[in-house]
Write a protein that holds these residues in place. Structure first.
Motif, PDB file in Angstrom:
ATOM      1  N   LEU A 179       0.806  -1.198   0.008  1.00 24.40           N
ATOM      2  CA  LEU A 179      -0.027  -0.024  -0.008  1.00 24.40           C
ATOM      3  C   LEU A 179       0.847   1.266  -0.005  1.00 24.40           C
ATOM      4  O   LEU A 179       0.197   2.406   0.330  1.00 24.40           O
ATOM      5  CB  LEU A 179      -0.985   0.073   1.044  1.00 24.40           C
ATOM      6  CG  LEU A 179      -1.876  -1.225   1.375  1.00 24.40           C
ATOM      7  CD1 LEU A 179      -2.763  -0.905   2.639  1.00 24.40           C
ATOM      8  CD2 LEU A 179      -2.692  -1.499   0.075  1.00 24.40           C
ATOM      9  N   HIS A 180       2.121   0.978  -0.282  1.00 22.75           N
ATOM     10  CA  HIS A 180       3.160   2.312  -0.268  1.00 22.75           C
ATOM     11  C   HIS A 180       2.558   3.343  -1.170  1.00 22.75           C
ATOM     12  O   HIS A 180       2.679   4.587  -1.050  1.00 22.75           O
ATOM     13  CB  HIS A 180       4.429   1.904  -0.611  1.00 22.75           C
ATOM     14  CG  HIS A 180       5.216   2.696  -0.664  1.00 22.75           C
ATOM     15  ND1 HIS A 180       5.556   3.687   0.641  1.00 22.75           N
ATOM     16  CD2 HIS A 180       6.114   3.558  -1.673  1.00 22.75           C
ATOM     17  CE1 HIS A 180       6.597   4.459   0.405  1.00 22.75           C
ATOM     18  NE2 HIS A 180       6.880   4.464  -0.941  1.00 22.75           N
ATOM     19  N   ASP A 181       2.234   2.912  -2.479  1.00 19.52           N
ATOM     20  CA  ASP A 181       1.736   4.072  -3.453  1.00 19.52           C
ATOM     21  C   ASP A 181       0.336   4.309  -3.403  1.00 19.52           C
ATOM     22  O   ASP A 181      -0.034   5.109  -4.445  1.00 19.52           O
ATOM     23  CB  ASP A 181       2.211   3.513  -4.828  1.00 19.52           C
ATOM     24  CG  ASP A 181       3.720   3.335  -4.939  1.00 19.52           C
ATOM     25  OD1 ASP A 181       4.510   4.070  -4.303  1.00 19.52           O
ATOM     26  OD2 ASP A 181       4.249   2.228  -5.581  1.00 19.52           O
ATOM     27  N   LEU A 222       2.199  -8.633   5.887  1.00 17.29           N
ATOM     28  CA  LEU A 222       2.584  -9.830   5.803  1.00 17.29           C
ATOM     29  C   LEU A 222       4.081  -9.727   5.598  1.00 17.29           C
ATOM     30  O   LEU A 222       4.806 -10.649   5.634  1.00 17.29           O
ATOM     31  CB  LEU A 222       2.221 -10.911   5.055  1.00 17.29           C
ATOM     32  CG  LEU A 222       0.639 -11.019   5.028  1.00 17.29           C
ATOM     33  CD1 LEU A 222       0.068 -12.038   3.834  1.00 17.29           C
ATOM     34  CD2 LEU A 222       0.232 -11.565   6.366  1.00 17.29           C
ATOM     35  N   ARG A 223       4.641  -8.706   5.020  1.00 23.04           N
ATOM     36  CA  ARG A 223       5.989  -8.455   4.953  1.00 23.04           C
ATOM     37  C   ARG A 223       7.026  -8.710   6.062  1.00 23.04           C
ATOM     38  O   ARG A 223       6.831  -8.345   7.082  1.00 23.04           O
ATOM     39  CB  ARG A 223       6.176  -7.217   3.981  1.00 23.04           C
ATOM     40  CG  ARG A 223       5.566  -6.951   2.935  1.00 23.04           C
ATOM     41  CD  ARG A 223       5.643  -5.729   1.997  1.00 23.04           C
ATOM     42  NE  ARG A 223       4.999  -4.719   3.027  1.00 23.04           N
ATOM     43  CZ  ARG A 223       5.102  -3.158   2.965  1.00 23.04           C
ATOM     44  NH1 ARG A 223       6.033  -2.748   1.914  1.00 23.04           N
ATOM     45  NH2 ARG A 223       4.774  -2.293   3.903  1.00 23.04           N
ATOM     46  N   THR A 224       8.330  -8.580   5.699  1.00 16.37           N
ATOM     47  CA  THR A 224       9.223  -8.608   6.650  1.00 16.37           C
ATOM     48  C   THR A 224       9.542  -7.159   7.147  1.00 16.37           C
ATOM     49  O   THR A 224       9.226  -6.252   6.467  1.00 16.37           O
ATOM     50  CB  THR A 224      10.704  -9.130   5.903  1.00 16.37           C
ATOM     51  OG1 THR A 224      11.111  -8.307   4.891  1.00 16.37           O
ATOM     52  CG2 THR A 224      10.674 -10.460   5.451  1.00 16.37           C
ATOM     53  N   GLY A 225      10.237  -7.036   8.074  1.00 16.44           N
ATOM     54  CA  GLY A 225      10.406  -5.669   8.702  1.00 16.44           C
ATOM     55  C   GLY A 225      11.367  -4.844   7.498  1.00 16.44           C
ATOM     56  O   GLY A 225      11.162  -3.620   7.553  1.00 16.44           O
ATOM     57  N   ASN A 264       9.771  -1.350   6.297  1.00 15.89           N
ATOM     58  CA  ASN A 264      10.634   0.088   6.325  1.00 15.89           C
ATOM     59  C   ASN A 264      10.961   0.671   5.143  1.00 15.89           C
ATOM     60  O   ASN A 264      10.994   1.898   5.007  1.00 15.89           O
ATOM     61  CB  ASN A 264      11.879  -0.379   7.133  1.00 15.89           C
ATOM     62  CG  ASN A 264      11.504  -0.708   8.615  1.00 15.89           C
ATOM     63  OD1 ASN A 264      10.537  -0.218   9.447  1.00 15.89           O
ATOM     64  ND2 ASN A 264      12.352  -1.345   9.138  1.00 15.89           N
ATOM     65  N   GLU A 265      11.319  -0.185   3.902  1.00 18.54           N
ATOM     66  CA  GLU A 265      11.584   0.284   2.822  1.00 18.54           C
ATOM     67  C   GLU A 265      10.621   1.106   2.036  1.00 18.54           C
ATOM     68  O   GLU A 265      10.520   2.006   1.274  1.00 18.54           O
ATOM     69  CB  GLU A 265      12.235  -0.721   1.891  1.00 18.54           C
ATOM     70  CG  GLU A 265      13.830  -1.055   2.254  1.00 18.54           C
ATOM     71  CD  GLU A 265      14.428  -2.026   1.225  1.00 18.54           C
ATOM     72  OE1 GLU A 265      13.572  -2.852   0.708  1.00 18.54           O
ATOM     73  OE2 GLU A 265      15.539  -2.091   1.420  1.00 18.54           O
ATOM     74  N   TYR A 316      -3.213  -1.104  12.144  1.00 16.01           N
ATOM     75  CA  TYR A 316      -2.204  -1.883  11.108  1.00 16.01           C
ATOM     76  C   TYR A 316      -1.517  -2.938  12.118  1.00 16.01           C
ATOM     77  O   TYR A 316      -1.150  -2.521  13.100  1.00 16.01           O
ATOM     78  CB  TYR A 316      -1.277  -0.828  10.833  1.00 16.01           C
ATOM     79  CG  TYR A 316      -1.849   0.221   9.464  1.00 16.01           C
ATOM     80  CD1 TYR A 316      -1.605  -0.107   8.299  1.00 16.01           C
ATOM     81  CD2 TYR A 316      -2.645   1.316   9.875  1.00 16.01           C
ATOM     82  CE1 TYR A 316      -2.053   0.547   7.347  1.00 16.01           C
ATOM     83  CE2 TYR A 316      -2.919   2.036   8.873  1.00 16.01           C
ATOM     84  CZ  TYR A 316      -3.049   1.859   7.547  1.00 16.01           C
ATOM     85  OH  TYR A 316      -3.360   2.621   6.501  1.00 16.01           O
ATOM     86  N   LEU A 317      -1.662  -3.945  11.523  1.00 15.94           N
ATOM     87  CA  LEU A 317      -0.837  -5.221  12.225  1.00 15.94           C
ATOM     88  C   LEU A 317       0.320  -5.754  11.162  1.00 15.94           C
ATOM     89  O   LEU A 317       0.040  -5.813  10.196  1.00 15.94           O
ATOM     90  CB  LEU A 317      -1.802  -6.384  12.323  1.00 15.94           C
ATOM     91  CG  LEU A 317      -2.967  -5.986  13.542  1.00 15.94           C
ATOM     92  CD1 LEU A 317      -3.671  -7.481  13.491  1.00 15.94           C
ATOM     93  CD2 LEU A 317      -2.657  -5.545  14.705  1.00 15.94           C
ATOM     94  N   HIS A 318       1.467  -5.623  11.960  1.00 19.12           N
ATOM     95  CA  HIS A 318       2.739  -6.316  11.194  1.00 19.12           C
ATOM     96  C   HIS A 318       2.909  -7.642  11.860  1.00 19.12           C
ATOM     97  O   HIS A 318       3.378  -7.826  12.867  1.00 19.12           O
ATOM     98  CB  HIS A 318       3.793  -5.424  11.317  1.00 19.12           C
ATOM     99  CG  HIS A 318       4.972  -5.868  10.685  1.00 19.12           C
ATOM    100  ND1 HIS A 318       6.271  -5.881  11.068  1.00 19.12           N
ATOM    101  CD2 HIS A 318       5.241  -6.431   9.317  1.00 19.12           C
ATOM    102  CE1 HIS A 318       7.109  -6.250  10.434  1.00 19.12           C
ATOM    103  NE2 HIS A 318       6.642  -6.636   9.220  1.00 19.12           N
TER     104      HIS A 318
END
Length: 225
Positions: free
Chosen positions: A28-30, A51-54, A58-59, A70-72
């Motif tokens: 959802l970055h863009d 579901l991504r890695t940390g 962060n990137e 938001y849940l990571h």
């Protein structure tokens, strides 16, 4: 059913199967403000599960929407399973990619990953006043596994689940071709370019063994309870 947004790729819900308020997507970055408005007003989005890695998170951090939780919950630990092929493809086109069927199997059999999957399923199944969205980077592998599990746990047959998984190629096909051309130009190797292209595609041979593993698991482990 596909959801038409400007800045979010590979996004769709499960209304065609009779399940409302559940959405899968790429990162959802863009996301644009108009995208956010559609999800908030039309779908009443209330939770996002990343579901991504940390490192990936962060990137390319998610676009933040007011009133959304938001849940990571990363599906794997890089030190145990290996770095995501999605990140490899984007940052270093000519490096060797992981064996995709093996990566899928590890996600559903690794002890850490199984525990994370249980957390994701609990979050999805918890009652809420609004929709929940889960995503990884491309919305294909980790997102595809959770989506398959979601459908299987609700009694959808495995052939339909496979068809739903393969729908990703309707949106990822052009990106796969783009990266094939880019890697071929950079490396001069058709073998490496084909491997990169395959990493962007949903393929039956990746998911088929995973579906059998998921079906063999008890609904107590991966279902609604």
């Amino acid at each position: 059913m596909d959801i038409k947004l400007q800045g979010v790729r590979n996004i769709r819900d499960f209304t065609e199967y009779g399940f409302h308020g559940y959405i899968r997507s790429a990162h959802l970055h863009d996301m644009t403000e108009s995208d956010a408005e559609i999800l908030l007003k039309n779908y009443k989005l209330r939770m996002v599960i990343d579901l991504r890695t940390g490192v990936e998170k962060n990137e390319q951090p998610d676009h933040v929407m007011e009133g959304v939780e938001y849940l990571h919950i990363p599906l794997f630990d890089e030190s145990r399973v290996g770095i995501s092929h999605e990140k490899c493809t984007q940052q270093d086109m000519d490096m060797m990619l992981p064996d995709m069927p093996d990566l899928y199997r590890k996600i559903v059999t690794d002890e850490f990953s199984i525990a994370q999957i249980k957390k994701v399923m609990k979050a999805i199944n918890d009652s809420r006043d609004g929709a929940v969205l889960w995503h990884c980077t491309e919305g294909k592998d980790r997102c595809g596994i959770i989506s398959a599990l979601f459908l299987l746990s609700r009694g959808i047959d495995k052939d339909t689940v496979m068809q739903d998984y393969l729908k990703t190629n309707e949106t990822s096909g052009k990106r796969a071709e783009y990266y094939y051309d880019a890697v071929l130009k950079k490396s001069g190797s058709r073998a490496i370019a084909e491997k990169v292209k395959d990493a962007f595609l949903a393929k039956k041979e990746y998911m088929e063994p995973v579906i059998e593993i998921l079906i063999s698991q008890s609904r107590q482990d991966f279902g609604r309870d």
